[in-house]
Design a protein around this motif. Structure first.
Motif, PDB file in Angstrom:
ATOM      1  N   VAL A   1      29.690 -55.696  16.934  1.00  0.00           N
ATOM      2  CA  VAL A   1      28.848 -54.548  17.298  1.00  0.00           C
ATOM      3  C   VAL A   1      28.485 -54.575  18.786  1.00  0.00           C
ATOM      4  O   VAL A   1      28.231 -53.525  19.391  1.00  0.00           O
ATOM      5  CB  VAL A   1      27.553 -54.509  16.453  1.00  0.00           C
ATOM      6  CG1 VAL A   1      27.863 -54.208  15.004  1.00  0.00           C
ATOM      7  CG2 VAL A   1      26.769 -55.810  16.582  1.00  0.00           C
TER       8      VAL A   1
ATOM      9  N   SER B   1      33.058 -49.921  13.581  1.00  0.00           N
ATOM     10  CA  SER B   1      33.348 -48.566  13.094  1.00  0.00           C
ATOM     11  C   SER B   1      34.830 -48.226  13.200  1.00  0.00           C
ATOM     12  O   SER B   1      35.311 -47.300  12.537  1.00  0.00           O
ATOM     13  CB  SER B   1      32.521 -47.536  13.874  1.00  0.00           C
ATOM     14  OG  SER B   1      32.812 -47.596  15.262  1.00  0.00           O
TER      15      SER B   1
ATOM     16  N   HIS C   1      34.879 -52.118  18.019  1.00  0.00           N
ATOM     17  CA  HIS C   1      33.613 -51.920  17.313  1.00  0.00           C
ATOM     18  C   HIS C   1      33.893 -51.863  15.809  1.00  0.00           C
ATOM     19  O   HIS C   1      34.958 -51.371  15.391  1.00  0.00           O
ATOM     20  CB  HIS C   1      32.942 -50.619  17.770  1.00  0.00           C
ATOM     21  CG  HIS C   1      31.549 -50.472  17.268  1.00  0.00           C
ATOM     22  ND1 HIS C   1      31.244 -49.915  16.039  1.00  0.00           N
ATOM     23  CD2 HIS C   1      30.353 -50.826  17.833  1.00  0.00           C
ATOM     24  CE1 HIS C   1      29.933 -49.929  15.871  1.00  0.00           C
ATOM     25  NE2 HIS C   1      29.368 -50.476  16.939  1.00  0.00           N
TER      26      HIS C   1
END
Length: 259
Positions: free
Chosen positions: A44, A68, A66
């Protein structure tokens, strides 16, 4: 399970997910292993990871990702292995996503937060025919392995007692401890595994006496010092001594007493 996860003897492409306490250890080991090709660092804190990549002159071969965007890297056919070292409660989703994409997984303990979810992870591994490995590294410590080999060969006869000592140094950060699953899941689990590995059985009785000396650790409802006594059907007794505080340094010991 015997499977081929590399291509033509080339180094295995690796992604490390979670660049914290354990992740840094794995990062250094993978970086220095000629059989592995580090491709991605997933965290993160992108800035921290980018700085790490730059510091080690890895800009041309390693990408900072990241979480995501984790699903995107799974599409890379040169990625063979995903190493999961994120906080314990996040392990399961990463494991299942990687396995579904045909990637082998090496994960820090625990695989998931309950037995049913752990079983689901292993079932998915079998279904996809890719390895899933949850490592207890002390099994590979030369001294501990030598003791276990002696026990299995019958060199000490019946095992009367097993004693382990596990004392942390330095004390982990509160941020880490809050998501660690408490001292029993995070620390004692290694000793429990080692005792059962030595004895070759699981205990039939468990007794725990604990105390918390550190007020900050007490505030998050965790223990920092404990003794665990295990009883086995064979009559073997095991005593586990664990603490988060060791002012003299990291301390790991194993003793097996037999006839």
């Amino acid at each position: 399970m015997a499977v081929e996860i590399g291509q033509g003897g080339l180094p295995l492409g690796v992604a490390v997910v979670g660049i914290g306490r354990a992740g840094m250890i794995h990062f250094k080991g993978i970086r220095n292993n000629s059989k592995l090709n580090l491709l991605y660092l997933v965290d993160v804190d992108i800035v921290k990871v980018q700085q790490l990549i730059k510091k080690d002159n890895l800009e041309e071969r390693v990408k900072a990702i990241h979480p995501s965007d984790f699903s995107q890297i799974l599409e890379n056919p040169t990625l063979n292995l995903v190493v999961v070292t994120t906080p314990s409660f996040t392990h399961e989703p990463y494991i299942k996503s990687a396995l579904r994409s045909g990637k082998a997984v090496f994960c820090e303990k625990p695989l998931a937060e309950d037995n049913q979810k752990v079983e689901q992870c292993y079932e998915l591994s079998e279904e996809k025919k890719v390895p899933l490995y949850c490592a207890f590294q002390r099994r590979y410590d030369p001294g501990f392995k030598r003791i276990r080999d002696h026990v299995k060969k019958g060199a000490i006869g019946k095992v009367y007692m097993v004693k382990t000592c596990s004392r942390d140094s330095p004390v982990p950060t509160l941020d880490y401890l809050k998501s660690s699953g408490r001292i029993y899941h995070d620390c004692a689990v290694h000793d429990l595994d080692m005792v059962c590995y030595i004895v070759g059985d699981t205990p039939c009785s468990v007794y725990v006496k604990s105390h918390t000396w550190d007020p900050d650790i007490a505030a998050i409802k965790d223990d920092d010092t404990a003794v665990i006594v295990l009883g086995f059907k064979s009559g073997t007794i095991a005593v586990i001594d664990i603490s988060r505080h060791s002012t003299y340094g990291y301390d790991q010991r194993l003793e097996v007493f037999g006839e």
